[in-house]
Design an enzyme around this catalytic site. Structure first.
Site, PDB file in Angstrom:
ATOM      1  N   CYS A   2       0.864  -1.191   0.000  1.00 24.83           N
ATOM      2  CA  CYS A   2       0.000   0.000   0.000  1.00 24.83           C
ATOM      3  C   CYS A   2       0.893   1.231   0.000  1.00 24.83           C
ATOM      4  CB  CYS A   2      -0.869  -0.014   1.249  1.00 24.83           C
ATOM      5  SG  CYS A   2      -1.786  -1.535   1.448  1.00 24.83           S
ATOM      6  N   ARG A  27       1.770   1.870  -5.924  1.00 26.08           N
ATOM      7  CA  ARG A  27       2.019   0.836  -4.922  1.00 26.08           C
ATOM      8  C   ARG A  27       0.780  -0.009  -4.650  1.00 26.08           C
ATOM      9  NH1 ARG A  27       6.482   1.609  -2.028  1.00 26.08           N
ATOM     10  NH2 ARG A  27       5.621   0.335  -0.352  1.00 26.08           N
ATOM     11  N   TRP A  74      -3.564  -1.949  -1.436  1.00 26.13           N
ATOM     12  CA  TRP A  74      -3.454  -3.172  -2.236  1.00 26.13           C
ATOM     13  C   TRP A  74      -3.882  -4.277  -1.279  1.00 26.13           C
ATOM     14  CZ3 TRP A  74      -1.529  -8.048  -2.924  1.00 26.13           C
ATOM     15  CH2 TRP A  74      -1.455  -8.522  -4.246  1.00 26.13           C
ATOM     16  N   ASN A 100       0.541  -0.176   6.155  1.00 26.74           N
ATOM     17  CA  ASN A 100       1.019  -0.917   4.976  1.00 26.74           C
ATOM     18  C   ASN A 100       1.749  -2.146   5.506  1.00 26.74           C
ATOM     19  OD1 ASN A 100       2.165  -1.925   2.647  1.00 26.74           O
ATOM     20  ND2 ASN A 100       3.911  -0.536   2.755  1.00 26.74           N
ATOM     21  N   GLY A 101       1.272  -3.328   5.147  1.00 28.99           N
ATOM     22  CA  GLY A 101       1.925  -4.546   5.647  1.00 28.99           C
ATOM     23  C   GLY A 101       0.883  -5.589   6.018  1.00 28.99           C
ATOM     24  N   GLU A 487      11.814 -12.161 -20.092  1.00 26.18           N
ATOM     25  CA  GLU A 487      11.442 -10.789 -19.720  1.00 26.18           C
ATOM     26  C   GLU A 487      10.396 -10.217 -20.677  1.00 26.18           C
ATOM     27  OE1 GLU A 487      11.264  -7.038 -17.864  1.00 26.18           O
ATOM     28  OE2 GLU A 487      11.590  -9.113 -17.223  1.00 26.18           O
ATOM     29  N   LYS A 491       6.636  -8.946 -19.622  1.00 33.36           N
ATOM     30  CA  LYS A 491       6.115  -7.600 -19.913  1.00 33.36           C
ATOM     31  C   LYS A 491       4.737  -7.692 -20.578  1.00 33.36           C
ATOM     32  CE  LYS A 491       8.050  -5.634 -17.693  1.00 33.36           C
ATOM     33  NZ  LYS A 491       9.132  -6.181 -16.940  1.00 33.36           N
ATOM     34  N   GLU A 494       2.087  -8.940 -17.984  1.00 28.14           N
ATOM     35  CA  GLU A 494       1.687  -8.099 -16.850  1.00 28.14           C
ATOM     36  C   GLU A 494       0.963  -6.823 -17.261  1.00 28.14           C
ATOM     37  OE1 GLU A 494       4.757  -6.564 -14.283  1.00 28.14           O
ATOM     38  OE2 GLU A 494       6.269  -6.852 -15.822  1.00 28.14           O
ATOM     39  N   HIS A 510      10.727 -29.862 -27.267  1.00 30.93           N
ATOM     40  CA  HIS A 510      10.383 -30.768 -26.161  1.00 30.93           C
ATOM     41  C   HIS A 510       9.003 -30.466 -25.589  1.00 30.93           C
ATOM     42  CE1 HIS A 510      14.532 -31.979 -26.529  1.00 30.93           C
ATOM     43  NE2 HIS A 510      14.870 -30.711 -26.459  1.00 30.93           N
ATOM     44  N   LYS A 609       3.800  -2.105  -7.486  1.00 32.05           N
ATOM     45  CA  LYS A 609       5.203  -1.871  -7.831  1.00 32.05           C
ATOM     46  C   LYS A 609       6.167  -2.579  -6.902  1.00 32.05           C
ATOM     47  CE  LYS A 609       8.491  -0.136 -10.243  1.00 32.05           C
ATOM     48  NZ  LYS A 609       8.716  -0.705 -11.555  1.00 32.05           N
TER      49      LYS A 609
HETATM   50  C1  AGP Z   1       8.238  -6.397 -13.115  1.00 31.27           C
HETATM   51  O1  AGP Z   1       7.791  -5.631 -14.149  1.00 31.27           O
HETATM   52  C2  AGP Z   1       7.339  -6.458 -11.959  1.00 31.27           C
HETATM   53  N1  AGP Z   1       7.007  -5.189 -11.475  1.00 31.27           N
HETATM   54  C3  AGP Z   1       7.802  -7.396 -10.858  1.00 31.27           C
HETATM   55  O2  AGP Z   1       7.987  -8.664 -11.420  1.00 31.27           O
HETATM   56  C4  AGP Z   1       9.087  -6.977 -10.148  1.00 31.27           C
HETATM   57  O3  AGP Z   1      10.179  -7.147 -10.986  1.00 31.27           O
HETATM   58  C5  AGP Z   1       9.255  -7.855  -8.904  1.00 31.27           C
HETATM   59  O4  AGP Z   1       8.156  -7.644  -8.061  1.00 31.27           O
HETATM   60  C6  AGP Z   1      10.551  -7.551  -8.176  1.00 31.27           C
HETATM   61  O5  AGP Z   1      10.543  -6.254  -7.703  1.00 31.27           O
HETATM   62  P1  AGP Z   1      11.903  -5.592  -7.167  1.00 31.27           P
HETATM   63  O6  AGP Z   1      12.878  -5.548  -8.281  1.00 31.27           O
HETATM   64  O7  AGP Z   1      11.480  -4.232  -6.708  1.00 31.27           O
HETATM   65  O8  AGP Z   1      12.371  -6.453  -6.033  1.00 31.27           O
END
Ligand code: AGP
Length: 614
Positions: A2, A27, A74, A100-101, A487, A491, A494, A510, A609
Site C-alpha cells: 500500500c 504501490r 493493495w 502498509n503490511g 522478460e 512484460k 503483466e 520438447h 510496484k
Molecule cells: C516487473 O515488471 C514487476 N514489477 C515485478 O515482477 C518486479 O520485478 C518484482 O516484483 C521484483 O521487484 P523488485 O525488483 O522491486 O524487487
C-alpha cells in the site's frame, strides 16, 4: 504494497495528502482514504477504487485540517471495498490509523479483543491493530506513544503505520517493521510521512528513513523523537534527498512506462558513469573493491531476486560464469527462503531488487546472512530496506521507476551486473586485458545503440496493431537472449494480460512447439552471435508449423528477414550485451499492444510496484 502518507504543520493537509496518494498510487490502487483532524474531530473519507474516486467523494464535503493521514490500498486481508479501505478507527473513535503490511497474529488479537467487547466493522488486520493500541492505551494509562510501542511489541508481521489521536492535535505517531517509511522534516514543526520519498521531495529535501522496529513521535512543538520497540532512544539521522521533482513527473509522455522506456539511454549512462573508466582501462566499483577478497575467494555466487530482477539475475549468471569463471545459481527468493538451502561461508549472495523492499528477497537475504554468506545488494531506491540489509552493494542510478512494469531498472540492473562481472573477472585474472577493454568500450556505446533502437517505435507500433488481439504468444531466445525471452513474455503478460511464455529456443521441440499454429505470434531474439545458426533453424521449425514470426535481428540481417513475418532491426553488439539492447523493442511491443487493448499500463490490474508482503 500500500501507499501511506501523513502531514502535520501549518498548511492545509488535504491537498498534500491527496497529491501524495497520487504519487504512491503505483504501490496499490484498489481503494483509498484520508482523515484530517480539525477542532477535535476527524474529517474521514474512504472508498473503493482509485485515488480519483476519493477526490470526487471528498470534493462534496469539508476537508479542512492542518494535519492528516492518507492511504492507497493493495488488499491482503479483506476484499477491496469501502469498509475495508483505510483509515480505520478505534472502538471509541478517538484514534485513526493507516497501515502498509500484514499483521500475521491479527486473528489471535481479534479474538482476545472481541471477548472484551470490541466490535469490528471491517475484515482487515489493520482495524484489529488500532483497537489493540486503544486497548493497551486504556489498560496501561501510559502516553499513546508508549502504548503504541508496547502494543507493537506484541505484534507479529510487517507494518508501516501512522496514527492520530483526535484529543492531541499536536502529534502524529508512526512506526515501521519491514515495510518502508520515510519522514520528511520541514521547518517550524512541519513533518511529512510517506512510503517513499516521491510525495515528500517537493516540500523538503531533509528526510529520515525509519529503521525496523522504530517508533517516531512527530510533535509540532517538541520536534521529532524516535525510540525502538525495546525503548532505546534513537538520534534521528537526517539525510539529503538526491531525487528531483521532474524525475517523478510524466515529462510529456502518455505514461510513466513509455517515459521510462525512453529514459534508458540516460539511466544506463548514469548507472555506468564513474564506474567504467575507459582511460584507465579499468572498472571501479567501491562496493567490490572494498571487499575484494570476498570475490577473489568466492567459490560460488547465489543470486536471489523476484520477477524482472530475477531475469536480470539470469543474465548475470551467464556474465559471471563467462567472465569471472565462478559457478552461479539463480534463485527465486520466495523458493530460496523456504528451501533450507545449503549456504557456504565462501558463497557470495547477490540480491537484486529495484524497489529494495520486496519481502521475499529481503527474507532470502536475512537467511543467507544468518548462515554466514557475504551479501551484495543491487538496488535502485536509495535508503531502501534491502540496501540497508546487505553487507555491501551498488545502486542502479535509473531514477524513480513509477510504472509497475519494470523497464529502465532492468537495463540498469544488467548494466551494473555487467560491470560487476568485469570487475570481479579483472580481480580473479580470468579475463584478458584486451577483451576487457573491448567489452568496456562496447558497454560504453550501449546508450547510443538504445537511442537508435528507440527510433523503431513506430514500426513496433505497427506490428503491435497486427497482434493486439492475440490470446497467446511465445518468446524464444538462446544463450544470453533466453532471459530476454522470459522478460519479454513477462512484460506482455503483466500489462496486456495476454498469456505469454518465454523459452530457450531449443527447448521448443520438447513440448511448446505443440502450441504453434497460424494464430500464435512467436517473438524470437535472433541477433548475430554464437548461436545465430541454431536460432535460424528454430525459426524454420516454427515456420513449418505456420507460426507467425516477429524477429529481433541485427541491422542488415538478410537470412532471418527472408523467414520472418516481421523483423525489428537493432545495432550489432557483443553477445553478452544483447540483453540490454534487444529487450527495448520487446518493452515497446508489449506497451503498444497493452495501450491498444485499453489497459492501464502504469497500473496493471492485480499488480503493485513493490511487493512488501510475502
Ligand atoms: C516487473 O515488471 C514487476 N514489477 C515485478 O515482477 C518486479 O520485478 C518484482 O516484483 C521484483 O521487484 P523488485 O525488483 O522491486 O524487487
Amino acid at each position: 504494497m500500500c501507499g501511506i502518507v501523513g502531514y502535520i504543520g501549518s498548511k492545509e493537509a488535504y491537498p498534500i495528502l491527496i497529491k501524495g496518494l497520487q504519487r504512491l498510487e503505483y504501490r496499490g490502487y484498489d481503494s483509498a482514504g484520508v482523515a484530517m483532524l480539525h477542532e477535535g474531530s476527524f474529517n474521514l473519507f474512504k472508498c473503493k477504487g482509485k485515488v480519483a474516486n476519493l477526490e470526487s467523494l471528498v470534493a462534496q464535503h469539508n476537508s479542512v485540517g492542518d494535519m492528516g493521514i492518507g492511504h492507497t490500498r493493495w488488499a491482503t486481508h479483506g476484499a477491496p471495498n469501502d469498509v475495508n479501505a483505510h483509515p480505520h478507527a478505534s472502538g471509541d473513535g478517538n484514534l485513526v490509523l493507516i497501515h502498509n503490511g500484514i499483521i500475521e497474529n491479527y486473528s489471535t488479537l481479534k479474538e482476545a479483543l472481541q471477548t472484551q467487547g470490541h466490535q469490528f466493522l471491517s475484515d482487515t488486520d489493520t482495524e484489529v491493530l488500532v483497537h489493540f493500541i486503544e486497548d493497551v492505551h486504556a489498560k496501561t494509562g501510559l502516553s499513546l506513544f508508549e502504548a503504541v510501542r508496547l502494543a507493537l511489541a506484541e505484534v507479529v508481521g510487517a507494518y508501516a503505520i501512522v496514527l492520530i489521536d483526535k484529543r492531541n492535535p499536536n502529534q502524529l505517531i508512526c512506526a515501521k517493521k519491514s515495510s518502508p517509511l520515510v519522514i520528511g522534516v520541514g521547518d517550524h514543526g512541519e513533518f511529512f510521512i510517506a512510503s517513499d520519498a516521491t510525495p515528500i521531495v517537493e516540500y523538503t529535501k531533509n528526510v529520515v528513513y525509519l529503521n525496523d522496529e522504530e517508533v517516531a513521535l512527530l510533535d509540532r512543538n517538541e520536534g521529532l523523537k524516535i525510540v525502538t520497540i525495546q525503548n532505546q532512544i534513537k538520534v534521528p539521522y537526517i539525510q539529503a534527498l538526491e531525487m528531483k521533482l521532474e524525475a517523478i513527473e510524466k515529462g510529456g509522455y502518455d505514461s510513466f512506462m513509455l517515459k521510462e522506456i525512453h529514459e534508458q539511454p540516460r539511466s544506463i549512462h548514469d548507472s555506468i558513469r564513474g564506474r567504467l573508466n575507459l582511460s584507465l582501462g579499468a572498472v571501479r566499483m567501491s562496493g567490490i573493491d572494498e571487499h575484494s577478497e570476498k570475490w577473489t575467494q568466492a567459490t560460488r555466487i547465489l543470486i536471489v531476486a523476484c520477477g524482472t530482477s530475477w531475469h536480470a539475475g539470469l543474465v548475470a549468471e551467464y556474465l559471471f560464469e563467462e567472465f569471472a569463471r565462478i559457478p552461479v545459481e539463480v534463485e527465486y527468493a520466495s523458493e530460496f527462503r523456504y528451501r533450507d538451502p545449503i549456504i557456504l561461508p565462501t558463497d557470495v549472495v547477490i540480491a537484486i531488487s529495484q524497489s529494495g523492499e520486496t519481502a521475499d528477497t529481503l527474507a532470502a537475504i536475512e537467511l543467507a546472512k544468518e548462515r554466514g554468506a557475504f551479501i551484495f545488494g543491487v538496488c535502485n531506491v536509495v535508503g531502501s530496506t534491502i540496501s540497508r540489509a546487505t553487507h555491501s552493494g551498488a545502486y542502479t542510478h535509473a531514477g524513480p521507476e513509477i510504472g509497475v512494469a519494470s523497464t529502465k531498472a532492468f537495463t540498469a540492473q544488467v548494466s551494473v551486473l555487467y560491470l560487476m562481472a568485469l570487475a570481479v573477472a579483472e580481480k580473479r585474472g580470468t579475463i584478458a586485458q584486451d577483451r576487457l577493454h573491448r567489452l568496456m568500450a562496447e558497454l560504453n556505446s550501449v546508450p547510443d545503440k538504445i537511442e537508435e533502437v528507440l527510433q523503431t517505435n513506430d514500426q513496433v507500433k505497427m506490428i503491435a496493431e497486427i497482434y493486439k488481439d492475440s490470446s497467446n504468444a511465445l518468446y524464444l531466445g538462446r544463450g544470453y537472449s533466453f532471459p530476454v525471452a522470459l522478460e519479454g513474455a513477462l512484460k506482455l503478460k503483466e500489462i496486456s494480460y495476454i498469456h505469454a511464455e518465454g523459452y530457450p529456443a531449443a527447448e521448443m521441440k520438447h513440448g511448446p512447439i505443440a502450441l504453434i499454429d497460424e494464430e500464435m505470434p512467436v517473438i524470437v531474439i535472433a541477433t548475430q552471435g554464437s548461436s545465430y545458426e541454431k536460432v535460424v533453424s528454430n525459426i524454420q521449425e516454427v515456420k513449418a508449423r505456420k507460426g507467425k514470426i516477429i524477429a529481433i535481428v541485427n541491422i542488415g540481417d538478410k537470412t532471418v528477414r527472408e523467414l520472418a513475418d516481421y523483423t525489428i532491426e537493432i545495432p550489432k553488439t557483443d553477445d553478452s550485451l544483447v540483453p540490454i539492447v534487444s529487450v527495448v523493442p520487446l518493452q515497446l511491443l508489449s506497451y503498444h499492444i497493452a495501450v491498444m487493448r485499453g489497459c492501464n499500463v502504469d497500473q496493471p490490474r492485480n499488480l503493485a510496484k513493490s511487493v512488501t508482503v510475502e
